[in-house]
Design a protein around this motif. Structure first.
Motif, PDB file in Angstrom:
ATOM      1  N   MET A   1       0.829  -1.192   0.000  1.00 46.44           N
ATOM      2  CA  MET A   1       0.000   0.000   0.000  1.00 46.44           C
ATOM      3  C   MET A   1       0.872   1.253   0.000  1.00 46.44           C
ATOM      4  N   LEU A  50     -11.713  -5.991   8.298  1.00 46.09           N
ATOM      5  CA  LEU A  50     -10.579  -5.442   7.550  1.00 46.09           C
ATOM      6  C   LEU A  50     -10.472  -3.942   7.785  1.00 46.09           C
ATOM      7  N   LEU A  54      -7.268  -1.916   9.498  1.00 49.00           N
ATOM      8  CA  LEU A  54      -6.570  -0.830   8.807  1.00 49.00           C
ATOM      9  C   LEU A  54      -6.619   0.462   9.621  1.00 49.00           C
ATOM     10  N   ARG A  55      -7.728   0.681  10.296  1.00 49.68           N
ATOM     11  CA  ARG A  55      -7.919   1.906  11.066  1.00 49.68           C
ATOM     12  C   ARG A  55      -6.900   2.053  12.195  1.00 49.68           C
ATOM     13  N   HIS A  57      -3.825   1.603  12.019  1.00 52.03           N
ATOM     14  CA  HIS A  57      -2.578   2.211  11.540  1.00 52.03           C
ATOM     15  C   HIS A  57      -2.657   3.735  11.667  1.00 52.03           C
ATOM     16  N   VAL A  60      -3.591   5.887   8.575  1.00 49.31           N
ATOM     17  CA  VAL A  60      -4.846   5.601   7.886  1.00 49.31           C
ATOM     18  C   VAL A  60      -5.983   6.376   8.536  1.00 49.31           C
ATOM     19  N   ALA A  62      -9.978   6.504   8.236  1.00 50.44           N
ATOM     20  CA  ALA A  62     -11.055   5.714   7.643  1.00 50.44           C
ATOM     21  C   ALA A  62     -12.408   6.333   7.948  1.00 50.44           C
TER      22      ALA A  62
END
Ligand SMILES: Nc1ncnc2c1ncn2[C@@H]1O[C@H](COP(=O)(O)OS(=O)(=O)O)[C@@H](OP(=O)(O)O)[C@H]1O
Length: 82
Positions: A1, A50, A54-55, A57, A60, A62
């Motif tokens: 990514m 998912l 990711l949130r 990080h 990130v 979101a």
């Protein structure tokens, strides 16, 4: 990514050849931006898990609720998405 993000940033927002609706995505103008990544999945496919992973990080950001743009609001266009 991270590689994908880097290569996108290399594309200059001032390039005259790129007046697309997503140009503000790269502009840093402070306007609402389109996402750099989209999670697409079937119901009960684990998309929420998912998103939450990711949130975590720090780089990130979101959305809170799932926007359901493609299945419910696609006809309203990108103006609605922003
Ligand atoms: N890693 C992994 N392995 C197995 N199952 C998993 C995993 N991650 C999420 N889940 C299960 O996926 C269900 C939620 O999927 P979604 O987030 O897509 O739900 S929703 O359709 O948006 O409501 C939800 O199932 P139910 O508890 O039966 O609803 C989650 O428990």
């Amino acid at each position: 990514m991270a590689e994908g993000a880097a290569s996108q940033e290399e594309q200059s927002p001032e390039t005259p050849d790129s007046p697309s609706p997503i140009s503000s995505f790269f502009s840093g103008s402070g306007s609402k931006q389109l996402p750099q990544a989209i999670i697409i999945g079937v119901k009960k496919g684990g998309t929420r898990a998912l998103l939450e992973f990711l949130r975590v990080h720090p780089d990130v950001r979101a959305v809170g609720a799932e926007p359901h743009f493609f299945d419910r609001s696609y006809d309203k266009g990108l103006a609605w998405y922003r």
